[in-house]
Design a protein around this motif. Structure first.
Motif, PDB file in Angstrom:
ATOM      1  N   THR A 237      63.763  32.839  -0.293  1.00 55.28           N
ATOM      2  CA  THR A 237      64.855  32.141   0.395  1.00 55.28           C
ATOM      3  C   THR A 237      65.873  33.107   1.005  1.00 55.28           C
ATOM      4  O   THR A 237      66.814  32.669   1.673  1.00 55.28           O
ATOM      5  N   ALA A 238      65.729  34.410   0.769  1.00 56.08           N
ATOM      6  CA  ALA A 238      66.699  35.382   1.274  1.00 56.08           C
ATOM      7  C   ALA A 238      66.006  36.723   1.457  1.00 56.08           C
ATOM      8  O   ALA A 238      64.853  36.899   1.077  1.00 56.08           O
ATOM      9  N   ARG A 273      70.423  46.129   9.385  1.00 56.12           N
ATOM     10  CA  ARG A 273      69.065  45.900   9.864  1.00 56.12           C
ATOM     11  C   ARG A 273      68.503  44.614   9.247  1.00 56.12           C
ATOM     12  O   ARG A 273      68.860  44.234   8.137  1.00 56.12           O
ATOM     13  N   ASN A 274      67.629  43.960   9.974  1.00 59.29           N
ATOM     14  CA  ASN A 274      66.947  42.785   9.419  1.00 59.29           C
ATOM     15  C   ASN A 274      65.440  42.939   9.411  1.00 59.29           C
ATOM     16  O   ASN A 274      64.707  42.005   9.114  1.00 59.29           O
ATOM     17  N   CYS A 275      64.959  44.151   9.734  1.00 56.16           N
ATOM     18  CA  CYS A 275      63.531  44.447   9.635  1.00 56.16           C
ATOM     19  C   CYS A 275      63.361  45.954   9.551  1.00 56.16           C
ATOM     20  O   CYS A 275      64.160  46.709  10.108  1.00 56.16           O
ATOM     21  N   THR A 276      62.328  46.374   8.838  1.00 61.58           N
ATOM     22  CA  THR A 276      62.029  47.807   8.703  1.00 61.58           C
ATOM     23  C   THR A 276      60.522  47.984   8.559  1.00 61.58           C
ATOM     24  O   THR A 276      59.833  47.103   8.027  1.00 61.58           O
ATOM     25  N   PRO A 277      59.977  49.120   8.998  1.00 62.22           N
ATOM     26  CA  PRO A 277      58.573  49.411   8.708  1.00 62.22           C
ATOM     27  C   PRO A 277      58.377  49.527   7.194  1.00 62.22           C
ATOM     28  O   PRO A 277      59.231  50.064   6.488  1.00 62.22           O
ATOM     29  N   ARG A 295      66.338  37.884  16.351  1.00 63.94           N
ATOM     30  CA  ARG A 295      67.727  37.698  16.730  1.00 63.94           C
ATOM     31  C   ARG A 295      68.278  36.466  16.030  1.00 63.94           C
ATOM     32  O   ARG A 295      67.535  35.589  15.608  1.00 63.94           O
ATOM     33  N   ASN A 296      69.569  36.425  15.921  1.00 62.71           N
ATOM     34  CA  ASN A 296      70.244  35.304  15.257  1.00 62.71           C
ATOM     35  C   ASN A 296      69.724  35.094  13.832  1.00 62.71           C
ATOM     36  O   ASN A 296      69.560  33.968  13.360  1.00 62.71           O
ATOM     37  N   VAL A 297      69.414  36.201  13.189  1.00 65.86           N
ATOM     38  CA  VAL A 297      68.959  36.160  11.797  1.00 65.86           C
ATOM     39  C   VAL A 297      70.180  36.059  10.887  1.00 65.86           C
ATOM     40  O   VAL A 297      71.179  36.750  11.112  1.00 65.86           O
TER      41      VAL A 297
END
Length: 549
Positions: A237-238, A273-277, A295-297
């Motif tokens: 959920t997060a 950041r909202n994503c990483t390798p 976007r809009n995360v």
């Protein structure tokens, strides 16, 4: 009369077989990297040579049976600890600057002390064999004895490192037991399997040997299939942003001027950041998976900074300003490892700051690491002068605090505390819906220790059915689901961050509620059996003396 060589070999058998068991017992644990799940099968047979050697008729009839059995168990334990914990030498020598002979001495002393529990196991097996005059009783009691000695090691010397049950952390069938019994229930089943194999070897009837042996094989195969049948993915959920600074543990990381600004700038950038390798599962040599950034995360559920040799101190205005800037910019709470400092002393702490920049509190580490965070008996370790002079004795925390923000409750534990199951469950009892483990495994280098440490933390997730957000200085930084699976992980030994999803749960398992009740029951049964066996042995000895006189 001169003893024959054959008689001598029979007398020595238990010790040699115990040493063989020590080598086999090292195989179902990480040796220098992640352990392939197939190697866990050795846990079903590793202790068979030791148990067989203790109960073989030639051993029972040999002089000083009890003493020789205890010695066989003890030598097995010494060798196993030296193999399993060889990383102590690297830690003491490379990072503790202890001269090579001193580092070897610490490893040997460590193994000599903890090997005593194996010696106790050997003595209990022999005592019940001598008292009840049959192999059946000690074989039936062997799982109780083993769990009791593991429990004693966790409570007396506070080193429950790599208990037998951890070998099955990837066995999704067998680990269901951990929600009721903790890791001890898994150890119990594994020792029962070893006892069955030993029983097959000890039985004189070929027909019974075949039946028991086939039964033991079927039991081990069926239960080991759990390593290859994963459960469904756990709901999330997060997401958390875990910062991995990869700071050198061998130097003082004192940030001044531009260096401070550079590090804070990196923290600010990575925390948004909202994503990483990342790797799917354990860090491997495979290519990193790079998910698309959205976007809009929504903001993350948590930002984590690990236990690391940074310049952060809890009452330093610069540190407080940094955490306020990170949390208000990312609109997310943050847990950061650092030295906690107040009028009572210095602590190894995790400071929790809410999304609005207000500090909610500080968790102070309760279970400190000997030689890392305090030096026991400083005068005794005179030969480790450099180590004892550079380690400041930290204060122990006293409360297992949880932190509530944004409608959810977080439980934080630091590094070595993850190996103490009965302590970690108390965070869940206190309301923690997710566990956060901050750690610095840089002291271990590229040895087996980071992987052993990770597997023990994974068992805490299983026992309590909680997600673990595990943020480390240099790896293994990862997210662990309630079944102990490593979902995503960051590459080791690089400065990076990991964005990984997790979930919340307020479920209380049987183990969470009652702790080590199963291990305590095994201890009670062991004490009762030992008392009864000692009484019978005393009668036998008295009767023998009367006959002689």
């Amino acid at each position: 009369m001169v003893d024959s060589p054959r008689m001598h070999s029979h007398v020595r058998n238990p010790i040699f077989l115990g040493l063989l068991s020590a080598v086999l017992l090292d195989l179902p644990f990480p040796v220098a990297g992640p352990m392939p799940p197939w190697r866990a099968v050795f846990a079903w047979i590793a202790l068979v040579p030791l148990v067989y050697g203790l109960l073989a008729q030639s051993s029972v009839e040999a002089p000083h049976y009890l003493r020789r059995s205890a010695l066989a168990g003890y030598t097995c334990g010494i060798l196993w600890y030296m193999l399993n914990c060889y990383w102590i030498y690297d830690t003491m020598h490379i990072y503790g600057h202890v001269p090579s002979p001193g580092a070897v001495g610490i490893l040997i002393l460590y193994s000599l002390v903890l090997g005593l529990y194996f010696g106790l196991f050997g003595f209990l097996i022999a005592l019940t064999r001598k008292a009840f005059r049959t192999n059946t009783v000690p074989l039936v009691l062997a799982p109780f004895f083993w769990v009791a000695t593991e429990f004693a090691a966790s409570r007396i010397t506070s080193v429950p490192w790599d208990q037998l049950g951890y070998s099955q952390v990837d066995n999704f069938l067998l680990t269901h037991l951990a929600t009721v019994t903790g890791v001890y229930g898994i150890s119990f089943v594994l020792m029962a399997g070893n006892a069955l194999f030993a029983a097959a070897l000890l039985t004189r009837s070929m027909h019974m040997r075949l039946r028991i042996g086939v039964g033991a094989c079927l039991l081990a195969i069926l239960l080991q299939l759990g390593s290859f049948i994963p459960p469904k993915p756990s709901a999330t959920t997060a997401y958390a942003v875990m910062l991995q600074p990869n700071l050198d543990v061998g130097i003082d990381n004192i940030w001044v001027g531009p260096e401070w600004d550079e590090n804070i700038s990196w923290i600010m950038e990575q925390s948004q950041r909202n994503c990483t390798p990342s790797y799917a599962g354990m860090p491997t040599s495979d290519a990193l998976f790079a998910p698309p950034c959205g976007r809009n995360v929504p903001p993350p559920g948590l930002i984590a900074w690990p236990e690391a040799p940074s310049s952060f101190i809890s009452d330093d205005p610069r540190t407080i300003a940094m955490m306020r800037a990170v949390t208000t910019t990312a609109h997310a709470p943050m847990i950061a490892g650092m030295f906690g400092h107040d009028s009572t002393g210095t602590y190894n702490s995790g400071v929790f700051t809410a999304a609005d920049g207000n500090t909610l509190g500080r968790y102070d580490k309760i279970h400190l690491v000997p030689f890392g965070e305090f030096i026991p008996f400083r005068d005794l370790f005179f030969f480790a002068g450099k180590l004892t002079h550079q380690v400041v004795d930290l204060q122990r925390g006293s409360e297992r605090k949880v932190f509530r923000t944004n409608g959810h409750t977080f439980g934080v534990f630091i590094c070595y505390e993850s190996v103490f199951a009965d302590e970690i469950r108390q965070f869940a009892v206190n309301g923690a819906e997710v566990f956060v483990n901050i750690s610095d495994d840089g002291w271990y280098g590229d040895t087996s220790a980071p992987w052993q440490h990770l597997n023990m933390a994974r068992m805490r997730a299983i026992e309590n059915r909680r997600w673990i957000v595990r943020d480390t200085n240099n790896g293994v930084t990862t997210s662990v689901d309630p079944y102990g699976r490593v979902t995503l992980s960051a590459p080791r030994h690089v400065q990076t961050s990991l964005v990984a999803r997790y979930g919340y749960s307020n479920e209380l398992t049987v183990y969470t509620r009652h702790g080590d009740l199963f291990a305590i029951l095994c201890g009670i049964i062991t004490l009762a059996a030992a008392a009864r066996a000692a009484s019978l042995t005393l009668r036998i000895n008295l009767g023998t003396k009367r006959q002689v006189s």
